[in-house]
Design a protein around this motif. Structure first.
Motif, PDB file in Angstrom:
ATOM      1  N   ALA A   1       0.857  -1.185   0.000  1.00 18.52           N
ATOM      2  CA  ALA A   1       0.000   0.000   0.000  1.00 18.52           C
ATOM      3  C   ALA A   1       0.892   1.233   0.000  1.00 18.52           C
ATOM      4  O   ALA A   1       2.064   1.177   0.385  1.00 18.52           O
ATOM      5  N   GLY A   2       0.332   2.358  -0.462  1.00 22.62           N
ATOM      6  CA  GLY A   2       1.100   3.580  -0.528  1.00 22.62           C
ATOM      7  C   GLY A   2       2.140   3.598  -1.627  1.00 22.62           C
ATOM      8  O   GLY A   2       3.064   4.419  -1.609  1.00 22.62           O
ATOM      9  N   HIS A   3       2.006   2.724  -2.595  1.00 22.20           N
ATOM     10  CA  HIS A   3       2.969   2.636  -3.686  1.00 22.20           C
ATOM     11  C   HIS A   3       2.510   3.477  -4.866  1.00 22.20           C
ATOM     12  O   HIS A   3       1.384   3.975  -4.902  1.00 22.20           O
ATOM     13  N   SER A   4       3.375   3.627  -5.842  1.00 17.26           N
ATOM     14  CA  SER A   4       3.040   4.302  -7.088  1.00 17.26           C
ATOM     15  C   SER A   4       2.890   3.261  -8.191  1.00 17.26           C
ATOM     16  O   SER A   4       3.588   2.249  -8.192  1.00 17.26           O
TER      17      SER A   4
ATOM     18  N   ALA B   1       9.845   7.788  -2.680  1.00 21.92           N
ATOM     19  CA  ALA B   1       8.954   7.008  -1.820  1.00 21.92           C
ATOM     20  C   ALA B   1       9.600   6.758  -0.467  1.00 21.92           C
ATOM     21  O   ALA B   1      10.809   6.539  -0.377  1.00 21.92           O
TER      22      ALA B   1
ATOM     23  N   THR C   1       9.457   1.292   2.753  1.00 23.30           N
ATOM     24  CA  THR C   1       8.334   0.417   3.061  1.00 23.30           C
ATOM     25  C   THR C   1       8.795  -1.030   2.974  1.00 23.30           C
ATOM     26  O   THR C   1       9.843  -1.336   2.412  1.00 23.30           O
TER      27      THR C   1
ATOM     28  N   ARG D   1      -0.680   5.268  -3.921  1.00 22.28           N
ATOM     29  CA  ARG D   1      -0.550   6.695  -3.622  1.00 22.28           C
ATOM     30  C   ARG D   1      -0.882   7.530  -4.849  1.00 22.28           C
ATOM     31  O   ARG D   1      -1.514   8.581  -4.747  1.00 22.28           O
TER      32      ARG D   1
END
Length: 398
Positions: A116-119, A139, A142, A193
């Motif tokens: 999660a929170g990735h591009s 980033a 993570t 993200r």
């Protein structure tokens, strides 16, 4: 087909699941049989002791701390030892096969992304390596990958790309057409993200933009609230991509034309832009979110506070694109407004009125209310260059 039958059919369709189920069944039956035959009348012995004996015997470890003393108990032990040789070998082999298959599926880009929170980068062209490298560098650290690439690449081409960028662990791959929902869904779009759509090479501008439009529609259906950026080849398609849910569209060549125009006005303006853009990780500008206290300040006070703290020189404020709901426009303390909100909730409606587009205000001055913005763009302060000392000549003091 009822649920138990479907479960059994699914269970026995996998050899690994079948072997695991057989091991569990043998352990259960052997534990119960050994307990009632050998341990039930021994003080201090429990069913767990029988399970311990069954597990050590089935796995052929055989610690010898518990041994059968009766003929039925020894027969149970013989049965477990005979079955354990084949079943444990099958379980180990199937487990190894499952791990190898998972590794191969990951290499082929067929596994879903678990992060999660990735591009997400949708598509691949000559600009992809630079974009991926910049996204990975920006980033935060993570446990999972920082960037997911969704593209029609061969596994060998992706492995070469990841190795060239040095991002083997920070970059993952979902192989397939980024305009297909089943392919994009593997990249966990709702948990991302932001996402970036790149124009496909080898197509005409009209076909490439049509592919971009289809990709945008597919992504928006899976992740309606994630920031979406896209590259277009024709200016006329900017409005179509905006209707498809793209937040920002960059037309290829647009920035080049603007840079040339700026250079024509004065060469120093181009050198300034070049210094601002810099390279990945070495830019003269950066963006960050504003705190609640900063949003209450006037622009001049905010600039002075940032300079005093050594945070850089604020030059602009920005607002990200977000949904506007009726809750933001109503007064929660008003009985009528509270009734309206309750009616929306009762009918399962979010009360979304529209979307507020992204905006940037450069050096806005004290007349702008900063509470409506999300963050700051700052110029990094740099130490002045050291003065060059002229070499000491004859009769001059150094």
């Amino acid at each position: 087909m009822n649920a138990p039958t479907a479960f059994l059919r699914h269970l026995f369709a996998s050899t690994l699941a079948t072997a695991t189920a057989l091991v569990a069944a043998i352990l259960l039956l052997a534990s119960l049989g050994f307990y009632f035959v050998e341990l039930r009348d021994i003080p201090g012995r429990t069913l767990f002791d029988a399970l311990w004996w069954a597990m050590t015997t089935l796995s052929t470890v055989g610690y010898g701390d518990i041994v059968p003393a009766t003929v039925p108990g020894r027969l149970i032990g013989m049965g477990i030892m005979g079955a354990g040789i084949g079943i444990m070998a099958a379980l180990t082999g199937n487990l190894a096969s499952a791990l190898i298959e998972r590794r191969n599926r990951k290499r082929l880009g067929l596994l879903p992304v678990k992060t999660a929170g990735h591009s997400i980068v949708l598509g691949c062209n000559a600009h992809a390596p630079g974009l991926i490298k910049a996204l990975a560098a920006a980033a935060p650290p993570t446990r999972g990958p920082a960037v997911a690439l969704v593209a029609q690449l061969t596994p060998e081409a992706f492995a070469e790309l990841a190795a060239d960028l040095g991002l083997e662990e920070r970059l993952t791959f979902c192989r397939g057409n980024p305009a297909q929902e089943s392919v994009v869904a593997r990249a966990a779009p709702a948990a991302a993200r932001a996402a970036y759509i790149l124009s496909q090479d080898g197509l005409s501008p009209e076909e490439a933009d049509q592919q971009t439009l289809l990709t945008a529609l597919t992504f928006r259906s899976l992740a309606p609230k994630v920031q979406l950026y896209a590259e277009a080849l024709l200016e006329t398609n900017r409005k179509h991509l905006a209707r498809a849910g793209v937040d920002v569209t960059l037309v290829r060549g647009d920035l080049t034309e603007r840079a040339l125009e700026t250079m024509g006005e004065h060469p120093a303006l181009w050198h300034f832009l070049e210094r601002l853009l810099g390279t990945s990780g070495h830019r003269a500008m950066r963006a960050r979110a504003m705190s609640h206290d900063e949003k209450a300040l006037r622009w001049s006070a905010l600039v002075g506070q940032a300079l005093a703290a050594g945070d850089g020189l604020p030059v602009a404020v920005f607002r990200l694109r977000r949904d506007i709901t009726i809750k933001e426009l109503l007064d929660a303390d008003s009985a009528l407004d509270q009734f309206i909100l309750e009616m929306f909730a009762a009918y399962g409606q979010e009360g979304r009125l529209g979307r507020q587009g992204p905006a940037v205000a450069v050096n806005p001055g004290d007349g702008l209310d900063l509470a409506d913005f999300d963050g700051l763009i700052l110029l990094e302060t740099q130490a002045p260059p050291a003065k060059a000392h002229a070499p000491a000549g004859d009769g001059e003091q150094p």
